[in-house]
Structures are given as C-alpha cells and as structure tokens.
Design a protein around this motif. Structure first.
Motif, PDB file in Angstrom:
ATOM      1  N   ASN A  15      18.817 -17.345  33.422  1.00 30.52           N
ATOM      2  CA  ASN A  15      19.046 -18.360  34.447  1.00 30.52           C
ATOM      3  C   ASN A  15      17.880 -19.335  34.525  1.00 30.52           C
ATOM      4  OD1 ASN A  15      21.539 -17.176  35.338  1.00 30.52           O
ATOM      5  ND2 ASN A  15      20.342 -15.604  36.393  1.00 30.52           N
TER       6      ASN A  15
ATOM      7  N   TYR B 113      25.414 -18.355  29.935  1.00 29.80           N
ATOM      8  CA  TYR B 113      26.684 -18.551  30.623  1.00 29.80           C
ATOM      9  C   TYR B 113      27.212 -17.230  31.163  1.00 29.80           C
ATOM     10  CZ  TYR B 113      26.456 -22.859  27.907  1.00 29.80           C
ATOM     11  OH  TYR B 113      26.044 -24.037  27.345  1.00 29.80           O
ATOM     12  N   LYS B 114      27.583 -17.207  32.446  1.00 27.82           N
ATOM     13  CA  LYS B 114      28.014 -15.973  33.087  1.00 27.82           C
ATOM     14  C   LYS B 114      29.292 -15.419  32.470  1.00 27.82           C
ATOM     15  CE  LYS B 114      28.209 -13.927  37.678  1.00 27.82           C
ATOM     16  NZ  LYS B 114      28.021 -14.184  39.120  1.00 27.82           N
ATOM     17  N   THR B 115      30.267 -16.281  32.228  1.00 34.47           N
ATOM     18  CA  THR B 115      31.533 -15.810  31.649  1.00 34.47           C
ATOM     19  C   THR B 115      31.324 -15.292  30.227  1.00 34.47           C
ATOM     20  OG1 THR B 115      32.020 -18.098  30.984  1.00 34.47           O
ATOM     21  CG2 THR B 115      32.960 -17.314  33.059  1.00 34.47           C
TER      22      THR B 115
ATOM     23  N   SER C 246      28.576 -14.037  29.055  1.00 31.53           N
ATOM     24  CA  SER C 246      27.822 -12.798  29.149  1.00 31.53           C
ATOM     25  C   SER C 246      28.753 -11.615  29.365  1.00 31.53           C
ATOM     26  CB  SER C 246      26.800 -12.894  30.287  1.00 31.53           C
ATOM     27  OG  SER C 246      25.989 -11.742  30.329  1.00 31.53           O
ATOM     28  N   LYS C 247      29.808 -11.799  30.189  1.00 30.90           N
ATOM     29  CA  LYS C 247      30.767 -10.710  30.425  1.00 30.90           C
ATOM     30  C   LYS C 247      31.524 -10.380  29.144  1.00 30.90           C
ATOM     31  CE  LYS C 247      31.547 -11.629  35.343  1.00 30.90           C
ATOM     32  NZ  LYS C 247      32.529 -12.047  36.374  1.00 30.90           N
TER      33      LYS C 247
ATOM     34  N   LEU D 136      21.638 -12.256  31.140  1.00 28.96           N
ATOM     35  CA  LEU D 136      22.052 -13.585  31.575  1.00 28.96           C
ATOM     36  C   LEU D 136      20.799 -14.361  31.953  1.00 28.96           C
ATOM     37  CD1 LEU D 136      24.281 -15.609  32.321  1.00 28.96           C
ATOM     38  CD2 LEU D 136      24.354 -14.565  34.598  1.00 28.96           C
TER      39      LEU D 136
ATOM     40  N   SER E 120      16.456 -14.289  36.077  1.00 25.07           N
ATOM     41  CA  SER E 120      17.419 -13.816  35.082  1.00 25.07           C
ATOM     42  C   SER E 120      17.801 -12.375  35.376  1.00 25.07           C
ATOM     43  CB  SER E 120      16.822 -13.940  33.682  1.00 25.07           C
ATOM     44  OG  SER E 120      16.521 -15.293  33.385  1.00 25.07           O
TER      45      SER E 120
END
Length: 474
Positions: A186, A155-157, A159-160, A184, A191
């Motif tokens: 993908n 998940y991108k959020t 990961s941040k 991240l 990825s």
C-alpha cells in the motif's frame, strides 16, 4: 547506492493468518490471528537473496545497485509503504510489477521467520523440481520441512486471486507444512500480508542430511546475492561435499578457498568469535562490514553449527555490530578509524567510484540510469529526471540532457543491427546525448554518444571528477 543508515530501518507490516496456520506458529502467536511485525531493511534484502537464483559473477555493488532500488521504493515512514505513484511515473508499470513481486517474496521470508520457529540457516530456493512449485523452503527447529509460495501485488483484488494460485502451487511438492502468503503493498497506509492453509505431508529425506544441505545452499544463495563471490562459491562446494557429489579437483579448490578465507581474508573478532568477510564503502561517509562466523568454514564446524535463538546487536567503539542467528554478521561502521584500528583491517571493498564493467553489464536498466545520475551529480551537482526519461544537468552554464540505453550481459560484444536501430529510434526528435554501455563507435550513430570505451576508462580512473568532466562535458 543504498545508505547503511536506511539498511538498519525497521518499518512495520500488518500480518493476518488463518486458524489452521495458527496451530503451527510460535507459542507467543498462537492466541491470535494477527500481528504488526517490524522488518529490518537489511534483513529484507538478505531474505530475498536467500531464495533467489544464484548470481553469476556478482559483486556487492552490483547487488546493491540492482536490488537496493527496492528499498528506495519504500517511504521513509514507520509503516512499510510503497511509493506506488512515484515508481509508476518514473519507471513505468512493468517496474512496479517487478517491485511488488520481489517485495512479496522477500517479505514472506522475513515474516515466516518471525512467526514460525525456523532454522534461519536452512532457508533456500527450491531447485531441480518442476516449474510450478513453491518459491522456497526451510526447516523448523523440530526438523519438519516448511514450504512457502509467496505473492505480492499493489491491487487488492489481484492479491486475493494470487492467494488462491499460491495455495495451488504450494501443494505441488511434499513437505511437513505448507503455507501460502500474499503481500498487499500500500501507498497511503501500512502494507499487509495474509498467510493461509498448511496441510500436512511427509518428507522422506533423512533429517541430518537434509538440514546440512539446506544450510549450505542457504549460505551460497545469500552470499551470491550480496556479492560475496568467494563465500558463495565456497558454500556451493560445501553442499557438494556434504552430499558426496564433489570431485577431487573441486575438493582441492575447496581446501584452497578454506585456507584463503580462514587465514587471509579480512576478519574481525567479537564476543570471542571470529568472522571472515570484507569491508565495503564508503557511502554517506559510512562503511559496511559483511562476513560469516568462521566456524562455518570447516566441515566439522559447519555440521556442528547451531543457529542462535535470536540475533544480537552490539554497540562498540561507536559502531553497530549485528550478529544474525545464522552466523552472518553485518557492521554499520560509523567510526572507521576505531573499527580499522581495533580489527587491524586496511582493505576496503568497492563503492560507486570503483564499479567495473562486469557490474555495469549485469545490472538492470534502472540501475544503470541511477549510476549515470550519480556520475553527473558527482561532477556537476543537481540532476533532474525529466518527463521523457532524460537526465538534465547544467554544464558550463548550458542545460544538457542525457538519455540512457543499457544492454545487459553484453560481454563487450558489438550490438546487433536491430539494437542500434532501437537506439536511433529512442533518440529520434530528441536533442541530447545517448549514454550506453554498448560497444559502438560514435560515428555510427549520427548524434552525440558516450559509449562503452568511455565507461572502461571511467572504471580505470575510479570516476575521477576531471575525467568525468572530459566525458560528459564534450
């Protein structure tokens, strides 16, 4: 079991790093903030193994069954992509989280080793420190210490958020350089990984002692992960020998192990260097030889060993020899007759058919299920994984379904009543056979079962197809 062919695949991943990181990477990367990096899948497993806790009573088969599934979760594409939907559907969200976290750690080692001027043989897990600490550390060529905290997510959020947490954790210890990585993973495109922020601190350990101990722990971890118990234990004792913490009895054991590794273990010679190890297989009609430079076995050879500047891949006699910079060698044996003849090796390690009970007890639930699927396919052919988690196969013209319940590290003990209740609840309303490594009596359950006693005989019979028919065809 993972095919040796897949172990040599090299998918790519997108990497970005901040300006503070850039001043410490290799000169060839300092003029940029991003790169596409290829990672050999064997290296990914080895990198993960170098920073994992030491495995107890491991074997090459148990390790490949347990961690080889990570590579099965990757798509067969030039870009490194994770089979997110398939993994979630077949194994659930918990398995998907575990895969992404382990991938994040393994990828961090592989990528940092490529970007920074690392001494590969010093890579190892950080131990004997508070829980909130970086994941791993190593030495650079100039003997500065590099600490790394690694995260992985789909998940991108998230990961941040993980990257912020990693920055905090990497600052929990002293080191010359500190970086945080966030991978991240993908499914539809390549990825990616971000690397940030290495503030400078000092480390008070003497450089020579620090390097030698780091390296001994590195080899102990790698070979433990890869299932080479003898080499792992030997380098664990080497670490104690280097630090002066080894007792007389352990020193005597170390000397006996040295004699065995130096003169009795299967060995090969390549480019005038000898390597001790073992030959494993076959899988897909291929073998793997895994070993280490014999110079590393003696105290003097270990302390004077220098990592090579780069790895070396040699094609010889129809086989591929990969000599890594830390002195570890892996050979993809495509032509066994040529390999065995040239190196005069006649001993072969274990494969799925030679798995023993300790391997079955130590692997994960999903690995146990894959093992059962292999046994059924060996005897009956095609096996389908159905929606409720069962394995469906045709036996004597009749569809049969098998449900797996695995107990980890049972050591043969009779399961507790609550475990038996869980098995019964899992089978409630299902028409099929329970397959378990639990030490139970079939009559206790009230439905058809394949139990620990059956697996003991399967192991002794080396998964003979006739006996498999007797067990699964009842």
């Amino acid at each position: 079991m993972i095919s040796p062919l897949k172990l040599f695949d090299k998918p790519t991943i997108n990497i970005t790093w901040d300006n503070v990181v850039r001043q410490n990477v290799k000169p060839c990367y300092r003029g940029q903030n991003h790169a596409r990096i290829s990672i050999r899948l064997f290296d990914l497993l080895k990198c993960l193994g170098s920073v994992q806790p030491k495995r107890i009573n491991s074997s090459w088969m148990a390790s490949l069954m347990d961690y080889g599934y990570l590579l099965e979760r990757l798509s067969d594409t030039p870009d490194l992509k994770l089979k997110i939907t398939e993994t979630r559907n077949q194994f659930g969200s918990e398995m998907l989280t575990e895969v992404s976290e382990l991938m994040g750690i393994g990828l961090s080692v592989a990528v940092i080793t490529e970007l920074f001027d690392v001494q590969p043989s010093t890579i190892g897990k950080i131990i004997n420190v508070p829980k909130r600490r970086p994941d791993w550390r190593c030495l650079l060529r100039d003997n500065r210490t590099l600490l790394v905290e690694a995260k992985g997510s789909i998940y991108k959020t998230k990961s941040k958020l993980q990257l912020n947490e990693a920055v905090e954790q990497k600052n929990a210890m002293q080191g010359d350089l500190k970086v945080a990585t966030a991978s991240l993973l993908n499914e539809t495109h390549s990825s990616e990984m971000k690397i940030v922020d290495p503030p400078i601190f000092n480390d008070e350990l003497p450089n020579n002692m620090k390097k030698h101990i780091f390296r001994a722990i590195h080899y102990a971890s790698v070979f433990s992960f890869l299932g080479e118990d003898i080499l792992s234990l030997y380098f664990e004792k080497m670490a104690k020998r280097l630090s002066g913490e080894i007792g007389n009895e352990e020193m005597a054991d170390k000397e006996l192990m040295f004699e065995e590794l130096q003169y009795q273990s299967p060995s090969i010679v390549l480019n005038n260097k000898a390597y001790a190890g073992h030959l494993y297989g076959p899988t897909d009609n291929l073998f793997l030889f895994l070993g280490v430079n014999k110079d590393l076995l003696s105290y003097r050879g270990f302390t004077s060993f220098r990592d090579a500047d780069e790895e070396c891949l040699i094609e010889k006699g129809g086989n591929q020899y990969l000599i890594q910079s830390d002195g570890i060698i892996v050979v993809k044996v495509i032509d066994p007759d040529s390999f065995l003849s040239e190196h005069q090796i006649d001993s072969v390690g274990i494969g799925y058919d030679n798995i023993v009970l300790k391997d079955i007890d130590s692997i994960r639930d999903s690995s146990f299920k894959r093992y059962i699927k292999y046994l059924l396919e060996k005897r009956y052919g095609g096996v389908d994984v159905i929606d409720d988690g069962g394995l469906r196969v045709t036996i004597n013209g009749e569809l049969r379904t098998f449900y797996c319940y695995h107990l980890r590290n049972t050591k043969g003990k009779h399961p507790q009543p609550r475990t038996i209740r869980k098995m019964a609840e899992m089978m409630d309303g299902k028409y099929g056979v329970l397959v378990t490594n639990a030490n139970i009596q079939r009559e206790e359950m009230g439905f058809p079962c394949i139990v620990r006693a059956d697996f003991e005989i399967i192991a002794e019979a080396r998964a003979d197809v006739d006996f498999l028919g007797e067990v699964f065809g009842r």
